[in-house]
Design an enzyme around this catalytic site. Structure first.
Site, PDB file in Angstrom:
ATOM      1  N   THR A  28      41.315  51.645  30.709  1.00 31.99           N
ATOM      2  CA  THR A  28      41.588  51.251  31.992  1.00 31.99           C
ATOM      3  C   THR A  28      41.096  50.848  33.488  1.00 31.99           C
ATOM      4  O   THR A  28      41.016  50.084  33.996  1.00 31.99           O
ATOM      5  CB  THR A  28      42.015  52.800  32.611  1.00 31.99           C
ATOM      6  OG1 THR A  28      41.045  53.613  32.935  1.00 31.99           O
ATOM      7  CG2 THR A  28      42.794  53.396  31.548  1.00 31.99           C
ATOM      8  N   CYS A  32      36.409  57.970  37.876  1.00 34.34           N
ATOM      9  CA  CYS A  32      36.761  58.480  38.981  1.00 34.34           C
ATOM     10  C   CYS A  32      35.830  59.781  38.718  1.00 34.34           C
ATOM     11  O   CYS A  32      35.049  59.611  38.377  1.00 34.34           O
ATOM     12  CB  CYS A  32      38.481  59.551  37.627  1.00 34.34           C
ATOM     13  SG  CYS A  32      39.666  58.329  37.332  1.00 34.34           S
ATOM     14  N   CYS A  36      39.381  64.190  38.904  1.00 36.00           N
ATOM     15  CA  CYS A  36      40.621  63.543  39.328  1.00 36.00           C
ATOM     16  C   CYS A  36      41.676  64.435  38.520  1.00 36.00           C
ATOM     17  O   CYS A  36      42.177  64.821  37.539  1.00 36.00           O
ATOM     18  CB  CYS A  36      40.552  62.439  38.526  1.00 36.00           C
ATOM     19  SG  CYS A  36      42.229  60.546  38.924  1.00 36.00           S
ATOM     20  N   ARG A  39      45.804  61.770  34.439  1.00 35.26           N
ATOM     21  CA  ARG A  39      45.781  62.223  32.579  1.00 35.26           C
ATOM     22  C   ARG A  39      44.324  61.771  31.667  1.00 35.26           C
ATOM     23  O   ARG A  39      43.597  61.062  32.083  1.00 35.26           O
ATOM     24  CB  ARG A  39      46.705  61.290  31.987  1.00 35.26           C
ATOM     25  CG  ARG A  39      47.663  61.520  30.635  1.00 35.26           C
ATOM     26  CD  ARG A  39      48.565  61.686  30.804  1.00 35.26           C
ATOM     27  NE  ARG A  39      47.967  59.432  29.840  1.00 35.26           N
ATOM     28  CZ  ARG A  39      47.963  59.067  28.808  1.00 35.26           C
ATOM     29  NH1 ARG A  39      47.749  60.262  27.437  1.00 35.26           N
ATOM     30  NH2 ARG A  39      47.913  58.185  28.725  1.00 35.26           N
ATOM     31  N   ARG A  61      35.816  49.335  38.358  1.00 39.93           N
ATOM     32  CA  ARG A  61      36.721  50.202  39.552  1.00 39.93           C
ATOM     33  C   ARG A  61      37.070  51.553  39.931  1.00 39.93           C
ATOM     34  O   ARG A  61      37.381  52.869  38.948  1.00 39.93           O
ATOM     35  CB  ARG A  61      38.056  48.872  39.673  1.00 39.93           C
ATOM     36  CG  ARG A  61      37.929  47.619  39.329  1.00 39.93           C
ATOM     37  CD  ARG A  61      39.432  47.682  39.396  1.00 39.93           C
ATOM     38  NE  ARG A  61      39.747  47.747  37.588  1.00 39.93           N
ATOM     39  CZ  ARG A  61      40.881  48.218  37.643  1.00 39.93           C
ATOM     40  NH1 ARG A  61      42.057  48.829  38.289  1.00 39.93           N
ATOM     41  NH2 ARG A  61      41.627  48.440  36.447  1.00 39.93           N
ATOM     42  N   CYS A  63      38.843  54.279  41.149  1.00 43.10           N
ATOM     43  CA  CYS A  63      40.290  54.775  40.894  1.00 43.10           C
ATOM     44  C   CYS A  63      40.887  55.611  42.204  1.00 43.10           C
ATOM     45  O   CYS A  63      40.547  55.343  43.144  1.00 43.10           O
ATOM     46  CB  CYS A  63      39.985  56.271  39.852  1.00 43.10           C
ATOM     47  SG  CYS A  63      41.593  57.291  41.037  1.00 43.10           S
ATOM     48  N   CYS A  66      41.347  59.432  43.263  1.00 41.46           N
ATOM     49  CA  CYS A  66      40.797  59.584  44.071  1.00 41.46           C
ATOM     50  C   CYS A  66      39.974  59.643  43.969  1.00 41.46           C
ATOM     51  O   CYS A  66      38.282  60.142  44.871  1.00 41.46           O
ATOM     52  CB  CYS A  66      40.126  61.121  42.554  1.00 41.46           C
ATOM     53  SG  CYS A  66      38.912  59.602  40.919  1.00 41.46           S
TER      54      CYS A  66
HETATM   55 ZN   LIG Z   1      40.126  59.353  39.688  1.00 43.94          ZN
END
Ligand SMILES: [Zn+2]
Length: 351
Positions: A28, A32, A36, A39, A61, A63, A66
């Site tokens: 992705t 995080c 977080c 999933r 990047r 998230c 969170c």
């Molecule tokens: Zn996150």
């Protein structure tokens, strides 16, 4: 995965609040916090980073869920509660709920709920628990019970009596009846002095050191004295304390480092403190001890408090003898054990 990575993976899987690291997900391009709610990613796509900056430097990047690039709200809340705990411990008189909430910038209702959620106690309960803890710690080293009570932050002894139900969880008279309601570990060991030693302990310290020539009566005595406690054999957990107790009982090493969690009435504590002030190699009579605690007429009660001593040798009730010089009885193995202890201490002190 090494142990650190395994631990971090566990933290992610359990959505723990851990601000010592962040994780990124290759597929992705996002990084995080461990907490977080997103999933759970596949382990092979996950990398760990010690800081948000490191994750961004690696091209990830933050998230949106969170917000790992911003202050962790959970941490902020924990810091607020932590600061309140310090104030409850250090201020005299302790701040009330309104004051604490105002300092945290929350309504009393929200502050109370947050505190209870993070600490597991209400601010009031926390303040009382810490005070009682200081009192118990103080009792071990203080000159007198009164001094310990003052140092723990009670304004007078009478307030201690008034509050003793909340502070110690029960009133003094209930102690006499063995009204304990807690979980105690115990362990039996052969010892040279008397044949057998039983050590019983709570989470905070040793609450029983029993001596005798056979193991079974010691366990019976434990049940008799702690009628309402849950008693659990605990060999390994108590090992360090058992070794220290053995060194004290068998080799005459100092008892002062042993953490004690002995509970009794205020009067019993006064007597036990007076016993701990008798140096090795010295003895007192029951009459002298009664005078020492300012209760010269309470000789029989003093003798009873000595007999109720739950920690043989650590509270040296063996250093009390009759006015005519005879040994009197000894609950922990009889007069022979008492004589052996006194002779060893006299020898060690060079008398
Ligand atoms: Zn996150």
């Amino acid at each position: 995965m090494n142990t650190l990575q395994e631990r971090r993976w566990q933290a992610i899987a359990q959505r723990q609040h851990d601000d010592t690291f962040f994780y990124s997900v290759k597929t992705t391009g996002v990084y995080c916090r461990p907490s977080c709610a997103a999933r759970l990613a596949r382990p092979e796509n996950v990398a760990f980073h010690d800081s948000a900056e490191q994750a961004e430097a690696a091209g990830f990047r933050p998230c949106k869920r969170c917000k790992p690039d911003q202050q962790d709200p959970h941490r902020l809340r924990a810091e607020l509660v932590e600061r309140a705990c310090r104030r409850l411990e250090e201020s005299e008189p302790p701040p009330d709920l309104k004051e604490l909430a105002a300092q945290a910038g929350l309504s009393p209702f929200h502050f109370h709920r947050l505190f209870k959620q993070l600490v597991g106690l209400t601010p009031k309960q926390y303040e009382r628990a810490r005070r009682a803890e200081r009192l118990r710690a103080g009792l071990a080293g203080a000159e007198s019970v009164t001094e310990a009570i003052f140092e723990a932050g009670y304004q007078s002894s009478s307030r201690f009596y008034e509050n003793s139900r909340e502070i110690l969880g029960m009133s003094p008279s209930h102690f006499k009846k063995g009204g304990e309601n807690r979980r105690l570990g115990y362990c039996l060991r052969p010892c040279r002095l008397s044949g057998w030693m039983l050590v019983a302990a709570s989470e905070t310290g040793i609450c029983g050191i029993f001596l005798g020539d056979r193991p079974e009566p010691l366990v019976e005595e434990l049940r008799r004295r702690f009628t309402h406690a849950e008693l659990v054999p605990a060999e390994d957990a108590l090992e360090a304390w058992v070794q220290a107790a053995l060194a004290m009982v068998d080799a005459g090493e100092s008892a002062l480092e042993l953490p004690l969690d002995v509970r009794g009435t205020v009067f019993q504590h006064q007597v036990w403190e007076a016993l701990r002030s008798i140096a090795p190699g010295e003895t007192r009579t029951y009459t002298q001890l009664a005078s020492q605690i300012g209760r010269p007429r309470a000789v029989r009660a003093v003798a009873a408090a000595c007999a109720a001593n739950p920690v043989a040798v650590a509270i040296p009730c063996h250093r009390v003898i009759r006015a005519d010089g005879s040994l009197a009885g000894y609950a922990w193995g009889g007069p022979e054990v008492k004589r052996a202890l006194l002779q060893r201490e006299a020898r060690q002190q060079g008398f």
